[in-house]
Design a protein around this motif. Sequence first.
Motif, short mmCIF file in Angstrom:
data_model
loop_
_atom_site.label_atom_id
_atom_site.label_comp_id
_atom_site.label_asym_id
_atom_site.label_seq_id
_atom_site.Cartn_x
_atom_site.Cartn_y
_atom_site.Cartn_z
N MET A 1 0.85 -1.18 0.00
CA MET A 1 0.00 0.00 0.00
C MET A 1 0.89 1.24 0.00
SD MET A 1 -3.04 1.35 0.04
CE MET A 1 -4.13 -0.04 0.28
N THR A 2 0.49 2.19 -0.77
CA THR A 2 1.19 3.48 -0.78
C THR A 2 0.22 4.56 -0.31
OG1 THR A 2 0.53 4.07 -3.03
CG2 THR A 2 2.58 2.77 -2.78
N GLU A 3 0.75 5.71 0.06
CA GLU A 3 -0.12 6.80 0.47
C GLU A 3 -1.01 7.24 -0.69
OE1 GLU A 3 2.52 9.68 2.25
OE2 GLU A 3 2.66 8.50 4.10
N GLY A 4 -0.49 7.20 -1.91
CA GLY A 4 -1.27 7.56 -3.08
C GLY A 4 -2.45 6.61 -3.30
N LYS A 5 -2.19 5.31 -3.15
CA LYS A 5 -3.26 4.32 -3.32
C LYS A 5 -4.28 4.41 -2.18
CE LYS A 5 -0.66 1.07 -6.10
NZ LYS A 5 -0.06 -0.27 -6.21
N LEU A 6 -3.80 4.70 -0.99
CA LEU A 6 -4.70 4.86 0.15
C LEU A 6 -5.60 6.08 -0.08
CD1 LEU A 6 -5.24 3.54 2.91
CD2 LEU A 6 -3.63 5.16 3.90
N ASN A 7 -5.01 7.15 -0.56
CA ASN A 7 -5.77 8.35 -0.88
C ASN A 7 -6.82 8.03 -1.94
OD1 ASN A 7 -6.62 10.90 -1.95
ND2 ASN A 7 -4.73 11.82 -1.26
N GLU A 8 -6.43 7.32 -2.96
CA GLU A 8 -7.36 6.94 -4.04
C GLU A 8 -8.51 6.08 -3.51
OE1 GLU A 8 -7.08 4.13 -7.97
OE2 GLU A 8 -5.33 5.36 -7.50
N LEU A 9 -8.20 5.14 -2.64
CA LEU A 9 -9.21 4.25 -2.07
C LEU A 9 -10.26 5.05 -1.30
CD1 LEU A 9 -10.04 1.27 -1.50
CD2 LEU A 9 -8.58 1.38 0.52
N PHE A 10 -9.82 5.99 -0.48
CA PHE A 10 -10.74 6.78 0.34
C PHE A 10 -11.42 7.89 -0.46
CE2 PHE A 10 -8.86 4.42 3.68
CZ PHE A 10 -9.75 4.47 4.74
N SER A 11 -10.78 8.36 -1.52
CA SER A 11 -11.35 9.43 -2.34
C SER A 11 -12.65 9.01 -3.01
CB SER A 11 -10.35 9.88 -3.41
OG SER A 11 -9.29 10.59 -2.82
#
Length: 74
Positions: A1-11
Amino acid sequence: MTEGKLNELFSAHGAVTSAKIIMDQYSGNSKGFGFIEMKERSDADKAISDLNGKNILNREMKVNIAKPKTNNWN
């Protein structure tokens, strides 16, 4: 998991203002948790409802409201 993917998931649930994965300062590896800040509380509640318990990258996500760290020394 990356911060970018985490951001995308929650976005997918609303506007994310920050996404941070907590890393071990010595090994540089993820500690297995992070923090998401969302612009609207209602979006955060929806993300919690939709993502808590969901399997992401072969790990069960635990999503909840962060609580202040307590001092257990007393």
